[in-house]
Motif scaffolding. Sequence first.
Motif, mmCIF file in Angstrom:
data_model
loop_
_atom_site.group_PDB
_atom_site.id
_atom_site.type_symbol
_atom_site.label_atom_id
_atom_site.label_comp_id
_atom_site.label_asym_id
_atom_site.label_seq_id
_atom_site.Cartn_x
_atom_site.Cartn_y
_atom_site.Cartn_z
ATOM 1 N N ASP A 1 9.755 6.192 3.530
ATOM 2 C CA ASP A 1 9.544 7.054 2.379
ATOM 3 C C ASP A 1 8.126 6.786 1.858
ATOM 4 O O ASP A 1 7.606 7.941 1.931
ATOM 5 C CB ASP A 1 10.615 7.090 1.452
ATOM 6 N N LEU A 2 7.618 5.729 1.662
ATOM 7 C CA LEU A 2 6.438 5.453 0.888
ATOM 8 C C LEU A 2 5.455 5.718 2.175
ATOM 9 O O LEU A 2 4.479 6.208 1.941
ATOM 10 C CB LEU A 2 6.476 3.714 0.863
ATOM 11 N N SER B 1 1.105 9.436 4.082
ATOM 12 C CA SER B 1 0.591 10.327 5.064
ATOM 13 C C SER B 1 0.581 11.475 4.530
ATOM 14 O O SER B 1 -0.365 12.515 4.570
ATOM 15 C CB SER B 1 1.795 10.274 6.179
ATOM 16 N N THR B 2 1.566 12.093 3.664
ATOM 17 C CA THR B 2 1.318 13.673 3.144
ATOM 18 C C THR B 2 0.241 13.546 2.292
ATOM 19 O O THR B 2 -0.502 14.385 2.181
ATOM 20 C CB THR B 2 2.687 13.794 2.226
ATOM 21 N N ASP C 1 -5.247 15.111 1.060
ATOM 22 C CA ASP C 1 -6.868 14.909 0.640
ATOM 23 C C ASP C 1 -7.576 15.347 1.732
ATOM 24 O O ASP C 1 -8.761 15.780 1.614
ATOM 25 C CB ASP C 1 -6.725 13.475 0.698
ATOM 26 N N ALA C 2 -7.076 15.243 3.026
ATOM 27 C CA ALA C 2 -8.005 15.736 4.074
ATOM 28 C C ALA C 2 -8.265 17.330 4.110
ATOM 29 O O ALA C 2 -9.475 17.867 4.175
ATOM 30 C CB ALA C 2 -7.376 15.594 5.546
#
Length: 222
Positions: free
Chosen positions: A149-150, A155-156, A161-162
């Motif tokens: 989950d972390l 990744s999310t 941010d990208a």
Amino acid sequence: MFGSAKAEVLELSQGNIGQSSSSGQSPRSKTPAPFLLKTYDLLEESEVEEGDEGRKVRIVSWNGEGNGFIVWSPAEFSELLLPKYFKHNNFSSFIRQLNTYGFKKTSSKRWEFKHDKFQKGLKHLLMEITRKKCEPSVFPAFLKASSDDLHRNASTLMAADATATDQETSRLQLLMEENKNLRQEKQELQTQIAQFKALEDKLLDCLAQMGDQYHNKFRRLL
């Protein structure tokens, strides 16, 4: 951190001693591991604890069927109950101990744990629970899920941010293009102003020449 690790090692050692000392005895003389007894007593004695201002707080309890238990508030469980029964306040250490004795986390939405031999009102079954052999590669599935989950959340966040960076880059490119167009319009306006200025000078020269010619003709007539 070191205190919780020390307490965990002590619990495991006591469990090993209890099991090894009872290996040559009859099943009736076997005693459960201290960790299991403390966990069972914790549930029997601490389903409701006094919170701030005397309010009743549900921290941990048996589930509805009595075949497992639920930690409703991990923070208060670590702060109030673990030090009382296990001499540490590390919730992760408590979970590792459960995994060592074969408990399974049965819900993805709450901290609920079950073991076939760990049931409400059947304390005598605790002596049948044995500690699993140490396997360095073993990693509790429920802890791995939390780790996953972390990573998924990270990744999310990185993707978000990208996306924000791409949007900012596009916005910057639009501003640069607009600035270029404004500079070009400014140059064109300056060119037109210079042309109008030159035309104005020519008109003034023409008017001056016409004025001189008219003045000379007037003087001749006199």
